[in-house]
Design a protein around this motif. Sequence first.
Motif, PDB file in Angstrom:
ATOM      1  N   ILE A  16       9.961 -30.833  45.006  1.00 46.18           N
ATOM      2  CA  ILE A  16       8.643 -30.099  45.385  1.00 46.18           C
ATOM      3  C   ILE A  16       8.610 -28.723  44.594  1.00 46.18           C
ATOM      4  O   ILE A  16       7.446 -28.512  44.445  1.00 46.18           O
ATOM      5  N   LEU A  17       9.417 -28.224  44.342  1.00 50.52           N
ATOM      6  CA  LEU A  17       9.467 -26.769  43.396  1.00 50.52           C
ATOM      7  C   LEU A  17       8.762 -27.092  41.844  1.00 50.52           C
ATOM      8  O   LEU A  17       7.882 -26.520  41.445  1.00 50.52           O
ATOM      9  N   VAL A  18       9.347 -28.303  41.309  1.00 52.10           N
ATOM     10  CA  VAL A  18       8.660 -28.775  40.175  1.00 52.10           C
ATOM     11  C   VAL A  18       7.160 -29.000  40.386  1.00 52.10           C
ATOM     12  O   VAL A  18       6.344 -28.466  39.822  1.00 52.10           O
ATOM     13  N   GLU A  56      15.660 -16.460  45.231  1.00 48.09           N
ATOM     14  CA  GLU A  56      14.965 -16.886  43.806  1.00 48.09           C
ATOM     15  C   GLU A  56      14.022 -18.067  44.279  1.00 48.09           C
ATOM     16  O   GLU A  56      12.616 -18.010  43.873  1.00 48.09           O
ATOM     17  N   PHE A  57      14.243 -18.850  45.698  1.00 47.25           N
ATOM     18  CA  PHE A  57      13.076 -19.516  45.849  1.00 47.25           C
ATOM     19  C   PHE A  57      11.851 -19.057  46.367  1.00 47.25           C
ATOM     20  O   PHE A  57      10.657 -19.220  46.097  1.00 47.25           O
ATOM     21  N   ALA A  66       2.186 -19.524  45.154  1.00 50.69           N
ATOM     22  CA  ALA A  66       2.163 -20.303  46.371  1.00 50.69           C
ATOM     23  C   ALA A  66       2.732 -19.669  47.569  1.00 50.69           C
ATOM     24  O   ALA A  66       3.643 -18.764  47.156  1.00 50.69           O
ATOM     25  N   ASP A  67       2.363 -19.942  48.706  1.00 54.23           N
ATOM     26  CA  ASP A  67       3.162 -19.387  49.872  1.00 54.23           C
ATOM     27  C   ASP A  67       4.697 -20.184  50.081  1.00 54.23           C
ATOM     28  O   ASP A  67       4.775 -21.358  50.246  1.00 54.23           O
ATOM     29  N   VAL A  71       5.601 -23.953  51.108  1.00 52.06           N
ATOM     30  CA  VAL A  71       6.437 -24.762  50.336  1.00 52.06           C
ATOM     31  C   VAL A  71       7.597 -25.443  51.250  1.00 52.06           C
ATOM     32  O   VAL A  71       7.846 -26.372  50.985  1.00 52.06           O
ATOM     33  N   PHE A  72       7.938 -24.379  51.717  1.00 51.99           N
ATOM     34  CA  PHE A  72       9.191 -24.735  52.492  1.00 51.99           C
ATOM     35  C   PHE A  72       9.024 -25.649  53.622  1.00 51.99           C
ATOM     36  O   PHE A  72       9.592 -26.571  54.112  1.00 51.99           O
TER      37      PHE A  72
END
Length: 86
Positions: A16-18, A56-57, A66-67, A71-72
């Motif tokens: 999801i981060l990618v 870091e996230f 991005a919020d 994302v979480f």
Amino acid sequence: MASPIFSEDYRIMIDILVATRRRAGVSQRSLAARLGKSQSHINMIEQRQRRVELREFYLMCKSLGADPVAVFQEITEALEQQRQAA
């Protein structure tokens, strides 16, 4: 005990981060520069060779425009879907 970076849950988070980085149209090199890190640091995260800490996230999400909460939430929903499928 197996390293958590090799777990399915962690793979989902990194995927999801990618995807977030790609949706933002940002290269690994550009994200690294925004964070004051090397491109290899970002690559190691994306290859699940390095853990992402909470701060870091947060900084990664903000650097991508991005919020972090959204994302979480995306990660949480994907993890819930995985658990329901199992």
